[in-house]
Design an enzyme around this catalytic site. Structure first.
Site, short mmCIF file in Angstrom:
data_model
loop_
_atom_site.label_atom_id
_atom_site.label_comp_id
_atom_site.label_asym_id
_atom_site.label_seq_id
_atom_site.Cartn_x
_atom_site.Cartn_y
_atom_site.Cartn_z
N CYS A 1 -4.14 2.15 -4.89
CA CYS A 1 -3.77 3.46 -5.44
C CYS A 1 -2.30 3.62 -5.78
CB CYS A 1 -4.18 4.54 -4.46
SG CYS A 1 -5.91 4.42 -4.01
C1 UGA Z 1 -3.39 6.58 -0.71
C2 UGA Z 1 -3.10 8.02 -0.33
O1 UGA Z 1 -2.49 8.07 0.98
C3 UGA Z 1 -4.36 8.87 -0.33
O2 UGA Z 1 -4.03 10.24 -0.07
C4 UGA Z 1 -5.02 8.75 -1.72
O3 UGA Z 1 -6.23 9.47 -1.79
C5 UGA Z 1 -5.30 7.29 -2.01
O4 UGA Z 1 -4.06 6.56 -1.98
C6 UGA Z 1 -5.93 7.21 -3.37
O5 UGA Z 1 -5.29 7.58 -4.35
O6 UGA Z 1 -7.12 6.90 -3.46
P1 UGA Z 1 -4.35 4.42 0.57
O7 UGA Z 1 -4.01 3.65 -0.67
O8 UGA Z 1 -5.67 4.23 1.21
O9 UGA Z 1 -4.21 6.01 0.30
O10 UGA Z 1 -3.30 3.98 1.66
P2 UGA Z 1 -2.06 4.67 2.40
O11 UGA Z 1 -2.40 4.91 3.80
O12 UGA Z 1 -1.55 5.79 1.63
O13 UGA Z 1 -1.00 3.48 2.35
C7 UGA Z 1 -0.52 2.97 1.10
C8 UGA Z 1 0.55 1.94 1.34
O14 UGA Z 1 1.75 2.55 1.79
C9 UGA Z 1 0.17 0.89 2.39
O15 UGA Z 1 0.52 -0.39 1.93
C10 UGA Z 1 1.02 1.28 3.60
O16 UGA Z 1 1.34 0.18 4.42
C11 UGA Z 1 2.25 1.85 2.93
N1 UGA Z 1 3.00 2.79 3.79
C12 UGA Z 1 2.44 3.93 4.21
C13 UGA Z 1 4.31 2.49 4.14
O17 UGA Z 1 4.87 1.44 3.75
N2 UGA Z 1 5.00 3.39 4.92
C14 UGA Z 1 4.45 4.55 5.35
O18 UGA Z 1 5.15 5.32 6.04
C15 UGA Z 1 3.13 4.82 5.00
#
Ligand code: UGA
Length: 446
Positions: free
Chosen positions: A273
């Protein structure tokens, strides 16, 4: 009262919605992939997502979920149809809308054969105006029916996180309903509030389809911006003795205008995403003649973060890349999923190989077979962390799986050829680890 719901597309957005709605409603899942259809009908999720197998198997037992590749049969009796097909990145970061177009055309053709009103809900992430123009027109053209009279149309963005998708569906922060149509708004409001009695009405926000479409892109882009901002500050922190990025973002987050959530510096963001959606809005913005300065930088910073982790590893090994055994702990883009799409591990491993690394072992509790499909025999694989660090010269934490958080300095010292840890996800106590072994961490200045 139970409703009949059809869900077109059984990726994680569609299937999670289907399995959750099936707690109360009758749901028909539609997918062109026969393997997925068979698995769902056998009560099994085609992919790993916590709680999903249990929900699907319970729904199969109660007869509330059924999967088919026949869209006509699914639409025939339904009150709502949700479009949840993929919108992948195309060349140059534009959004490939062909699956949306196909789904809308198929639903339109099925609509031509029914004589009751249904609400079509567009859930896949799409650039502003896609729902009204592309989806609306395809539905009208293929059905010969009128939007707003014979059927209704809305864009309702999804905000599910992989790994937490069931929880996020059942306990959403907000539901955004993008429609100009009062009847559609009323029916969706009733669907969501009846499904989830704890959902207060002030968490349901109605706006136009176009604003809702932009809310989705803007939300993911803003969260990605927070992460790139934290990563940039982390690099500054690394150059200053006694500064820890974790304290810095915690201190910042105490201001409730800033908020500490999703502010973690690390190996960069990945997944299906954030990278796709930031690229999507960057491209969309340029089509409007608006230069996306900030979002361009967010992507640039994220790409840099992987090479920054590789820099730290190279430094830790004194440049002896070819002679060293490198354990990459965590391959999936985040914990609790086997999803490897745009995983930072892929970029870090690619970079290390380019710099001469020959002996990389990738360790992940869930995604080694997915990783093998992408990386082949460029690295070796293992799902046991103790084996992975055995005789290694450096261990790099790339995904913060619970299993890895339990590792102690003593375990690394006992097993590794040279006890050296690069914590790119900040899962360890940096002070304790740096006293006991060679230790590097994103955003930890020394
Ligand atoms: C993300 C959004 O959080 C959801 O709200 C959204 O619905 C979804 O995309 C989508 O568009 O379908 P997701 O891709 O499942 O969800 O994963 P996240 O938990 O958001 O993490 C994304 C990335 O950011 C991961 O690689 C994670 O490691 C990274 N991240 C997250 C960080 O590097 N630091 C943080 O503080 C949080």
């Amino acid at each position: 009262m139970s409703k009949n719901i059809a869900v077109v597309g059984t990726g994680y957005v569609g299937l999670v919605a289907a399995a959750c709605f099936a707690k109360r409603h009758n749901v028909t899942c539609v997918d062109i992939d026969e393997r997925k259809v068979e698995l769902i009908n056998a009560g099994v999720s085609p992919f790993f997502e916590p709680q999903l197998d249990e929900l699907i198997s319970a729904a199969r037992e109660s007869g509330r979920i059924f999967a088919t590749s026949n869209i006509n049969a699914a639409i025939e009796k339904c009150d709502f149809v949700f479009i949840c097909v993929g919108t992948p990145s195309a060349v140059g970061g534009s959004v490939d809308l062909r699956y949306i177009e196909q789904a809308a055309a198929d639903i339109g053709k099925a609509l031509a054969n029914i004589d009751h009103y249904i609400v079509v809900v567009q859930r896949s992430t799409v650039p502003p105006q896609t729902t009204r123009h592309l989806v609306g027109h395809a539905l009208e053209k293929n059905s010969g029916k009128e939007n707003g009279k014979d059927f209704g149309l809305a864009f309702v963005p999804e905000f599910l996180r992989e790994g937490n998708a069931v929880y996020d569906f059942l306990f959403p922060d907000r539901i955004v309903i993008g429609t100009d149509d009062d009847r559609v708004a009323r029916e969706l409001f009733a669907l969501y509030t009846q499904f989830n009695a704890e959902l207060s009405s002030d968490r349901i926000f109605r706006t136009t389809p176009e604003s809702a479409e932009l809310i989705k892109y803007a939300s993911n882009s803003f969260l990605a911006t927070k992460i790139s901002f934290a990563n940039e500050l982390a690099s500054i922190a690394e150059c200053i003795p006694c500064v820890d990025i974790r304290d810095v973002v915690f201190g910042m987050g105490l201001d409730n205008r800033i908020n500490p959530k999703f502010f973690g510096a690390g190996a960069g963001f990945g997944g299906s995403c954030f990278p796709k959606d930031v690229k999507g809005i960057v491209h969309f913005s340029r089509t409007l003649g608006i230069e996306p300065f900030i979002l361009d930088a967010v992507l640039k910073r994220n790409a840099f973060q992987a090479s920054h982790v590789a820099d730290i590893v190279e430094r830790a090994l004194d440049g002896r890349m070819a002679q060293s055994r490198i354990a990459i702990l965590g391959l999936s883009f985040k914990p609790d999923t086997s999803d490897m799409r745009e995983a930072p591990s892929l970029h870090i491993i690619g970079d290390l190989i380019e710099r001469g690394a020959k002996n990389i072992i990738g360790c992940d509790p869930q995604s080694t077979s997915e990783a093998r499909e992408i990386l082949g025999d460029r690295i070796s694989y293992c799902d046991n962390v103790l084996q992975a660090i055995e005789s290694a010269h450096v261990a790099v934490i790339v995904t913060e799986w619970r299993e890895f958080c339990a590792l102690t300095p003593e375990i690394f010292i006992e097993r590794m050829a040279k006890p050296c840890v690069v914590d790119a996800r900040r899962i360890f106590d940096a002070h304790e680890f740096s006293k006991k072994l060679e230790f590097y961490a994103i955003g930890f200045g020394k």
